[in-house]
Design an enzyme around this catalytic site. Sequence first.
Site, PDB file in Angstrom:
ATOM      1  N   CYS A 105      39.014  35.200  35.517  1.00 12.45           N
ATOM      2  CA  CYS A 105      38.465  35.512  36.835  1.00 12.45           C
ATOM      3  C   CYS A 105      36.951  35.629  36.723  1.00 12.45           C
ATOM      4  CB  CYS A 105      39.074  36.822  37.337  1.00 12.45           C
ATOM      5  SG  CYS A 105      38.471  37.348  38.944  1.00 12.45           S
ATOM      6  N   HIS A 147      46.317  33.363  42.874  1.00 13.12           N
ATOM      7  CA  HIS A 147      45.259  34.183  42.271  1.00 13.12           C
ATOM      8  C   HIS A 147      44.203  34.541  43.319  1.00 13.12           C
ATOM      9  CE1 HIS A 147      42.507  35.284  38.830  1.00 13.12           C
ATOM     10  NE2 HIS A 147      41.636  35.118  39.813  1.00 13.12           N
ATOM     11  N   GLU A 148      43.758  33.546  44.073  1.00 19.04           N
ATOM     12  CA  GLU A 148      42.729  33.805  45.085  1.00 19.04           C
ATOM     13  C   GLU A 148      43.289  34.621  46.246  1.00 19.04           C
ATOM     14  OE1 GLU A 148      39.737  33.373  44.215  1.00 19.04           O
ATOM     15  OE2 GLU A 148      40.298  32.176  42.466  1.00 19.04           O
ATOM     16  N   HIS A 151      43.161  38.236  45.622  1.00 21.14           N
ATOM     17  CA  HIS A 151      41.845  38.847  45.859  1.00 21.14           C
ATOM     18  C   HIS A 151      41.705  39.378  47.286  1.00 21.14           C
ATOM     19  CE1 HIS A 151      39.489  38.460  42.237  1.00 21.14           C
ATOM     20  NE2 HIS A 151      39.838  37.191  42.092  1.00 21.14           N
TER      21      HIS A 151
END
Length: 194
Positions: A105, A147-148, A151
């Site tokens: 990351c 993954h994004e 966030h």
Amino acid sequence: MILPIVGYGDPVLRKVCEEITKDYINLEETIANMYETMYNACGVGLAAPQVGLPIRLFIVDADPFSDSDDISKEEAAALKGFKKTFINAKMLKEEGEEWSFSEGCLSIPDVREDVYRNPNITIEYYDENFNKKTEEYNGLIARVIQHEYDHIEGVLFTDKITVFKKQFIKKKLQNIMEGKARPDYRMKLVPKKR
């Protein structure tokens, strides 16, 4: 414009982000700046909280993975040229047998760990022109999107690793929070408490 990337420990990375409208101030410029920032840091994805904005926006360019020798020709073809902007995304489905892949990351430089994720997803989002879409993805593209997406939900990949592995990276995370990390890209370090 290249923006500083927010480092581990900054509270913005733990916020569940707010939806935006197509009238969001400087949206086009924000997206362009995020792409420039991501490319400068050699990333394949970047979420708005990583540049200090608590909004439901993230970008993905999975093309760099298309050159990997570790993937099938079919997956390489899917990754080639894959570049998208996701606004107000909602994960509708994550399914299939979880598989492990080493993730990193930009907000957590020099830390990589194996993370288990589902291989298939269905996601609803608006593109940069505010066209609503519902799409299915699998493999590495799905992983980068997950993954994004995490966030914008205030979740980091380090939340998904074992307690045992967290002990191994504890010092690196502490160094990032103390401003001792020195990546090859601009970072906004967490302000020291007085």
